[in-house]
Design an enzyme around this catalytic site. Structure first.
Site, short mmCIF file in Angstrom:
data_model
loop_
_atom_site.label_atom_id
_atom_site.label_comp_id
_atom_site.label_asym_id
_atom_site.label_seq_id
_atom_site.Cartn_x
_atom_site.Cartn_y
_atom_site.Cartn_z
N LEU A 1 0.89 -1.17 0.00
CA LEU A 1 0.00 0.00 0.00
C LEU A 1 0.92 1.21 0.00
CD1 LEU A 1 -3.16 0.75 2.08
CD2 LEU A 1 -1.29 2.39 2.02
N HIS B 1 1.39 -3.83 -17.12
CA HIS B 1 0.89 -3.82 -15.73
C HIS B 1 1.90 -3.32 -14.71
CE1 HIS B 1 3.42 -7.18 -14.73
NE2 HIS B 1 2.83 -7.40 -13.59
#
EC number: 6.5.1.-
Length: 505
Positions: A214, A427
């Site tokens: 995160l 990606h």
DNA sequence: ATGTGC
């Protein structure tokens, strides 16, 4: 006229330059169709350095594959199928391959925006990173934001983010800004093993390990102001990027079906050049079961990212002493990069209407395909009905994370993506060295100290080894990957971000 | 990626 740059060869695999950034392995021998690599010369050298090209060539052996098999600019070798690969296979006469989707089903990224600026956060990075690290479970093994029971796992598997909405972990706008509205209706919880469900029970709302993280970031550059405005992005804004997947549940599901396919469809396996490409024939019970189970694992991953979002909003509320709605912490978008999905695409077809090579085609027609995207992101252009209404005029958001010492990108699906790559783009940056090698070259604490002292990036991790494995130096140049996407018109750059705080396993 | 193997 001769053109030395027109042909490249790596370990006996010959590629012909079709045009700038497009390289083709022409169909020969047992290949069903041609394969294409989308890369600059520099990235092609890196792609040619491991088993990626051989794996890409193997992909063209899958029965029912449509032309071409595609490798993205960030491609590298994976389990049987390149990470950074797209294989579109006829859903009626072809097959579905778990290795072509990946162990981490619906590994993906979501970006949450905020109204905060970098100045609002400066000087408080350590406080924020500590609060996030303390409240968001990470690392290997169990321990999630909610610990639940088998029946609830089944509900999550069937309903995806809709389950999170009902239980107060999501608002309706979260569903609307998620690929497929955070729910794959084809999910079949009964096709997921008890063992997988049990592993999922304690992992709902957890980051995991490896390259999952995160990250609090600031927007440093805006390239397309009109699109950025539609996405709610401005220079200097703080955003949160969440990168994780379906944890042990998805891993167990992939493993379960690989084993079943190997025993129940050994005939097809014998025809494939690599056992790791094991595939279930379209229409077989096993293909249907795997598709249902894989879709269920997709839903699990979306709920996972949703619960992390919910907890992140709570942490920001405490640290900045404002409601998350006032902080403007809306979900910008959530997009998968390990996924298999039935989609309709226009392909070259033979006299029976089945996918074939351009050279042998009698025409083009729309076919339903299993589009396998492994380390590849859906990148649908403006106008597609699958895109949230708010973004339909500008194109689907595509989120491409860089390494923790480098920028990440927000792109929008480009107008050429459907023609070039079955509606897909890259990606991420892609590794350049193994995890083992990375641990020899780097020491976690040193990497953390350097990131903090030299770039004001605050990293907190469960394991120093993970930081070493994910050191910025083990990744390719994400700027170059994105440049190729932009040049090909498959994904257009909208904005770039830079890390401020990062928590990981 | 992964209760870091089959």
């Amino acid at each position: 006229m001769t053109d030395d740059a027109a042909v490249r060869e790596f370990d006996g695999i010959r590629l012909e330059r079709v045009r700038e950034h497009v390289w083709e392995i022409p169909r020969e021998g047992e290949m069903g169709v041609a394969a294409r690599v989308l890369a600059s010369e520099e990235l092609l050298e890196q792609i040619g350095d491991d088993m990626t090209l051989e794996q890409l060539r193997n992909v063209t052996h899958l029965p029912g594959i449509a032309e071409p098999a595609v490798c993205m600019p960030d491609g590298h070798q994976g389990y049987g199928f390149p990470v950074g690969g797209v294989g579109a296979v006829d859903a009626e006469t072809g097959c579905i391959s778990p290795g072509a989707i990946g162990y981490d089903v619906n590994c993906g990224v979501r970006m949450v925006r905020t109204n905060l600026t970098y100045d609002d956060l400066r000087g408080r990075e350590a406080e924020l990173v500590d609060a996030l690290f303390a409240n968001i479970p990470s690392g290997l093994g169990g321990g999630g934001i909610v610990e639940t029971d088998r029946d609830t796992v089944e509900e999550i598997l069937e309903r995806g983010v809709d389950w999170a909405l009902e239980h107060g972990y999501a608002v309706r706008a979260d569903l609307e800004h998620c690929e497929d509205e955070g729910r794959r209706p084809d999910a079949d919880a009964d096709a997921v093993s008890e063992k997988a469900k049990d592993r999922g029970r304690t992992q709902v709302g957890s980051l995991g390990s490896g390259n999952h993280f995160l990250e609090v970031q600031r927007v440093t550059d805006v390239y397309r102001p009109d699109v950025a405005e539609a996405y709610g992005l401005e220079p200097d804004r703080i955003v949160v990027l969440i990168h994780c997947g379906s944890r042990g549940l998805g891993h167990q599901t992939c493993n379960d079906y690989l084993r079943r396919i190997e025993t129940e469809h050994a005939d097809l396996l014998d025809e494939l050049p690599d056992k790791e490409l094991a595939a279930a024939p379209a229409g077989s019970d096993l293909a249907e079961d795997y598709y249902g189970a894989m879709c269920a694992a997709i839903n699990f991953a979306w709920v996972n990212r949703q619960l992390i979002t919910h907890r992140t909003r709570r942490v920001f509320e405490r640290v900045f002493e404002e409601e998350w709605e006032t902080l403007g912490m809306d979900l910008l978008y959530d997009v998968a990069h390990n996924i298999g999905k039935k989609e309709v695409h226009e392909v070259d077809v033979d006299a029976d209407g089945r996918p074939t090579t351009a050279a042998e085609a009698v025409g083009r027609a729309e076919r339903e395909l299993y589009v396998h995207r492994k380390g590849a992101t859906r990148a649908f252009p403006a106008g597609r009905p699958e895109i949230p209404a708010a973004y339909r005029d500008v194109g689907q958001p595509v989120i491409i994370p860089g390494s923790m010492g480098a920028g990440s990108y927000v792109l929008r699906g480009g107008r050429n993506s459907m023609d070039v790559a079955f509606g897909s783009t890259a990606h991420g940056a892609g590794r350049t060295m193994s995890r083992t090698q990375a641990k020899k070259e780097f020491w976690g604490e040193t990497v953390q100290d350097e990131l903090r002292d030299q770039q004001q990036i605050h990293v907190k991790a469960q394991s120093g080894a993970t930081v070493a494995e994910e050191a910025p130096g083990v990744y390719k140049d994400v700027d170059e990957v994105v440049r190729v996407s932009e040049a090909l018109g498959i994904g257009d750059t909208v904005a770039r971000t830079f890390p401020v705080c990062n928590i990981k396993g």
